[in-house]
Design a protein around this motif. Sequence first.
Motif, short mmCIF file in Angstrom:
data_model
loop_
_atom_site.label_atom_id
_atom_site.label_comp_id
_atom_site.label_asym_id
_atom_site.label_seq_id
_atom_site.Cartn_x
_atom_site.Cartn_y
_atom_site.Cartn_z
N ALA A 171 0.74 -1.40 -0.17
CA ALA A 171 0.06 0.57 -0.18
C ALA A 171 1.08 1.43 -0.16
CB ALA A 171 -0.66 -0.10 1.26
N LYS A 172 0.60 2.10 -0.66
CA LYS A 172 1.18 3.92 -1.05
C LYS A 172 2.52 3.97 -1.43
CE LYS A 172 -2.21 5.99 0.71
NZ LYS A 172 -2.83 6.43 -0.92
N GLY A 173 3.07 2.63 -1.55
CA GLY A 173 4.40 2.77 -2.22
C GLY A 173 5.09 1.91 -0.73
N ALA A 174 5.02 1.42 -0.60
CA ALA A 174 5.79 1.08 1.08
C ALA A 174 6.92 -0.06 0.87
CB ALA A 174 4.91 1.00 2.01
N ARG A 175 7.73 0.06 1.90
CA ARG A 175 8.49 -0.58 0.97
C ARG A 175 8.82 -1.62 2.24
NH1 ARG A 175 11.42 0.31 -2.58
NH2 ARG A 175 13.15 -1.39 -2.21
N VAL A 176 7.68 -1.37 3.32
CA VAL A 176 7.59 -2.99 4.55
C VAL A 176 6.43 -2.29 4.86
CG1 VAL A 176 8.68 -1.41 5.96
CG2 VAL A 176 9.22 -3.62 6.40
N GLU A 177 5.48 -3.31 5.44
CA GLU A 177 4.07 -3.46 5.97
C GLU A 177 4.10 -5.13 7.26
OE1 GLU A 177 -0.33 -4.36 5.58
OE2 GLU A 177 1.11 -3.81 4.46
N ILE A 178 4.42 -4.26 8.37
CA ILE A 178 4.56 -5.42 9.82
C ILE A 178 2.78 -5.64 10.64
CG2 ILE A 178 5.64 -5.74 11.83
CD1 ILE A 178 7.92 -3.62 10.65
N GLU A 179 2.04 -6.59 10.49
CA GLU A 179 1.52 -7.07 11.39
C GLU A 179 1.70 -7.77 12.19
OE1 GLU A 179 -0.91 -9.48 8.91
OE2 GLU A 179 -0.19 -10.68 9.33
N CYS A 180 1.36 -7.48 14.37
CA CYS A 180 1.82 -8.38 14.48
C CYS A 180 0.67 -8.92 15.62
CB CYS A 180 1.95 -7.35 15.98
SG CYS A 180 3.83 -7.46 14.94
N ILE A 181 0.42 -10.14 16.42
CA ILE A 181 -0.17 -10.61 17.42
C ILE A 181 0.57 -10.51 18.92
CG2 ILE A 181 -1.56 -12.68 18.66
CD1 ILE A 181 -0.99 -13.96 16.13
N ALA A 182 -0.48 -9.86 19.76
CA ALA A 182 0.10 -9.40 21.01
C ALA A 182 -0.42 -10.00 22.22
CB ALA A 182 0.83 -8.19 21.25
N ALA A 183 0.01 -9.74 23.59
CA ALA A 183 -1.10 -10.85 24.58
C ALA A 183 -1.52 -9.19 24.99
CB ALA A 183 -0.02 -11.18 25.74
#
Length: 155
Positions: free
Chosen positions: A140-152
Amino acid sequence: MPFLAALLAAASSACVSVERGAAPVLRAGAPEFLISPATEALGLPFSEAARVGDLIFVSGQIGNLPGSLELAPGGIRAEAQQALDNIAAILARHGSSLERVAKCTVFLLDMAEWPALNEVWVRAFPNKPARSALGASGLAKGARVEIECIAAAVD
């Protein structure tokens, strides 16, 4: 097999917490979709995170500057740092922190930038949560990186 049966029975509607040698503890509940006014103002068609039981699932974050869809200038390191800052802010708003992240998935526009990502990563995650990284043909938006996370979530 009782543990496996309980895990499978719970998978569709609950979060399962298991301590070594203990029986599964089910924390059932419908997902709660979490969004802040700042994120809502961007008009994106998804929540910044969702909470199910004791887990918070953070939507994929690119390195956009807060309150804007403009990417942080400076390439992969700057975008990765901003994406992680965005994740930290979302987790703080909804009862968690980077220290409570268990798993992340990283999407990179160019896998050759993986070492540069790791330079930023080790400062953000000294506790080394589980992680997968993969190359993407576009973000998206020409980004170089995307990160998703799962947290407690904080108890």
